[in-house]
Design an enzyme around this catalytic site. Structure first.
Site, mmCIF file in Angstrom:
data_model
loop_
_atom_site.group_PDB
_atom_site.id
_atom_site.type_symbol
_atom_site.label_atom_id
_atom_site.label_comp_id
_atom_site.label_asym_id
_atom_site.label_seq_id
_atom_site.Cartn_x
_atom_site.Cartn_y
_atom_site.Cartn_z
ATOM 1 N N GLY A 44 0.770 -1.241 0.000
ATOM 2 C CA GLY A 44 0.000 0.000 0.000
ATOM 3 C C GLY A 44 0.799 1.290 0.000
ATOM 4 O O GLY A 44 0.330 2.315 -0.472
ATOM 5 N N GLU A 98 3.680 4.224 5.877
ATOM 6 C CA GLU A 98 2.454 3.415 5.822
ATOM 7 C C GLU A 98 1.382 4.167 5.034
ATOM 8 O O GLU A 98 1.364 5.410 5.036
ATOM 9 C CB GLU A 98 2.023 3.132 7.276
ATOM 10 N N ASP A 99 0.506 3.422 4.372
ATOM 11 C CA ASP A 99 -0.565 4.080 3.624
ATOM 12 C C ASP A 99 -1.609 4.702 4.550
ATOM 13 O O ASP A 99 -1.987 5.848 4.394
ATOM 14 C CB ASP A 99 -1.216 3.106 2.614
ATOM 15 N N ASP A 102 -5.320 2.721 10.754
ATOM 16 C CA ASP A 102 -6.743 2.491 11.018
ATOM 17 C C ASP A 102 -6.886 2.085 12.486
ATOM 18 O O ASP A 102 -6.911 2.959 13.351
ATOM 19 C CB ASP A 102 -7.203 1.402 10.033
ATOM 20 N N LYS A 130 -7.060 7.484 10.256
ATOM 21 C CA LYS A 130 -8.483 7.361 10.600
ATOM 22 C C LYS A 130 -8.584 7.213 12.117
ATOM 23 O O LYS A 130 -8.792 6.114 12.626
ATOM 24 C CB LYS A 130 -9.013 6.062 9.970
ATOM 25 N N PHE A 151 -14.172 3.643 4.045
ATOM 26 C CA PHE A 151 -13.208 2.768 3.383
ATOM 27 C C PHE A 151 -12.742 3.434 2.097
ATOM 28 O O PHE A 151 -13.549 3.708 1.214
ATOM 29 C CB PHE A 151 -13.809 1.399 3.094
ATOM 30 N N ASP A 158 -5.996 -0.564 -1.662
ATOM 31 C CA ASP A 158 -6.736 -1.494 -2.523
ATOM 32 C C ASP A 158 -8.093 -1.891 -1.971
ATOM 33 O O ASP A 158 -8.372 -1.724 -0.784
ATOM 34 C CB ASP A 158 -5.919 -2.775 -2.708
ATOM 35 N N ARG A 164 -5.234 0.130 -6.607
ATOM 36 C CA ARG A 164 -4.016 0.745 -6.064
ATOM 37 C C ARG A 164 -3.434 1.778 -7.027
ATOM 38 O O ARG A 164 -2.725 2.687 -6.631
ATOM 39 C CB ARG A 164 -2.931 -0.325 -5.823
HETATM 40 P P1 5GP Z 1 -4.659 -1.231 10.994
HETATM 41 O O1 5GP Z 1 -3.750 -2.340 11.414
HETATM 42 O O2 5GP Z 1 -4.204 0.118 11.418
HETATM 43 O O3 5GP Z 1 -6.081 -1.510 11.390
HETATM 44 O O4 5GP Z 1 -4.737 -1.306 9.439
HETATM 45 C C1 5GP Z 1 -3.771 -0.851 8.599
HETATM 46 C C2 5GP Z 1 -3.943 -1.472 7.235
HETATM 47 O O5 5GP Z 1 -5.308 -1.754 6.939
HETATM 48 C C3 5GP Z 1 -3.511 -0.493 6.191
HETATM 49 O O6 5GP Z 1 -2.152 -0.654 5.888
HETATM 50 C C4 5GP Z 1 -4.392 -0.855 5.009
HETATM 51 O O7 5GP Z 1 -3.792 -1.868 4.249
HETATM 52 C C5 5GP Z 1 -5.645 -1.408 5.635
HETATM 53 N N1 5GP Z 1 -6.736 -0.404 5.671
HETATM 54 C C6 5GP Z 1 -7.223 0.258 6.734
HETATM 55 N N2 5GP Z 1 -8.188 1.109 6.394
HETATM 56 C C7 5GP Z 1 -8.304 1.009 5.053
HETATM 57 C C8 5GP Z 1 -9.126 1.684 4.088
HETATM 58 O O8 5GP Z 1 -9.955 2.570 4.352
HETATM 59 N N3 5GP Z 1 -8.941 1.309 2.795
HETATM 60 C C9 5GP Z 1 -8.050 0.361 2.414
HETATM 61 N N4 5GP Z 1 -7.972 0.087 1.112
HETATM 62 N N5 5GP Z 1 -7.259 -0.283 3.295
HETATM 63 C C10 5GP Z 1 -7.384 0.051 4.599
#
Ligand code: 5GP
Length: 179
Positions: A44, A98-99, A102, A130, A151, A158, A164
């Site tokens: 990402g 990081e992208d 969340d 977020k 989302f 993706d 992507r």
């Molecule tokens: P976390 O571990 O912080 O919950 O999630 C991080 C990963 O979840 C990100 O690197 C990404 O790949 C995915 N992710 C979280 N939110 C989104 C979103 O809104 N869209 C997409 N495409 N991926 C997300």
């Protein structure tokens, strides 16, 4: 056409480019005198890493790691290292790219791992944040844009490995998830 699946452009390519310039300047200032190891999390972060790197004006090294966390639109909770680093980061200042942050679970695990590998400092730069979804104490030191709990896809992000390559961050039409 890919664009037909997009409900809304949330952050334009121009805004991302501009923000990457600002973040690059800030990071270059903060890491002056160090040679940070900048670690992109595959897949990402690739477009963001590429845009950001061009704006970092100090000596640095770039590396990549892959961790798995998501399947479809829901977090699987567990984070696995899919591709580990192939160089030592002992005593190094590490900046993780990081992208999106969340729940924060991915970064919590990645930071823990990097410290266990002997990193001196581990900071995070995320294109998107977020905060409303956070269930850990993790926060990125550098954030491109704070977004609501939606989302998003594009600029590296993706949905089932697609979208992507969109040059902006957007929201998909509901019918795409329902298919
Ligand atoms: P976390 O571990 O912080 O919950 O999630 C991080 C990963 O979840 C990100 O690197 C990404 O790949 C995915 N992710 C979280 N939110 C989104 C979103 O809104 N869209 C997409 N495409 N991926 C997300």
């Amino acid at each position: 056409m890919l664009m037909d699946d997009v409900k809304e452009v949330l952050i334009s390519q121009e805004k991302i480019t501009e923000r990457c310039r600002e973040l690059g300047e800030e990071i270059s200032r903060d890491y002056e005198g160090s040679v940070p190891v900048i670690i992109g999390l595959l897949k990402g972060s690739v477009p963001f890493m590429a845009e950001l790197m061009k704006n970092i004006t100090i000596d640095c090294e770039t590396e990549y790691m892959a961790v798995s966390s998501y399947s479809g639109t829901e977090s699987m909770g567990d984070v696995k290292i899919v591709k580990d680093l192939d160089r030592s980061i002992v005593s190094r200042d590490v900046l993780v790219v990081e992208d999106i942050v969340d729940t924060g679970k991915t970064l919590e695990k990645v930071k823990e791992l990097l410290y266990s590998k002997g990193a001196h400092t581990v900071k995070v730069v995320a294109l998107l944040d977020k905060p409303s979804r956070r269930i850990t104490d993790i926060s990125a030191e550098y954030v491109g844009f704070t977004i609501p709990d939606e989302f998003v896809i594009g600029f590296g992000l993706d949905f089932n490995q697609k979208y992507r390559n969109l040059p902006f961050v957007g929201v998909l039409k509901e019918e795409i998830y329902e298919d």
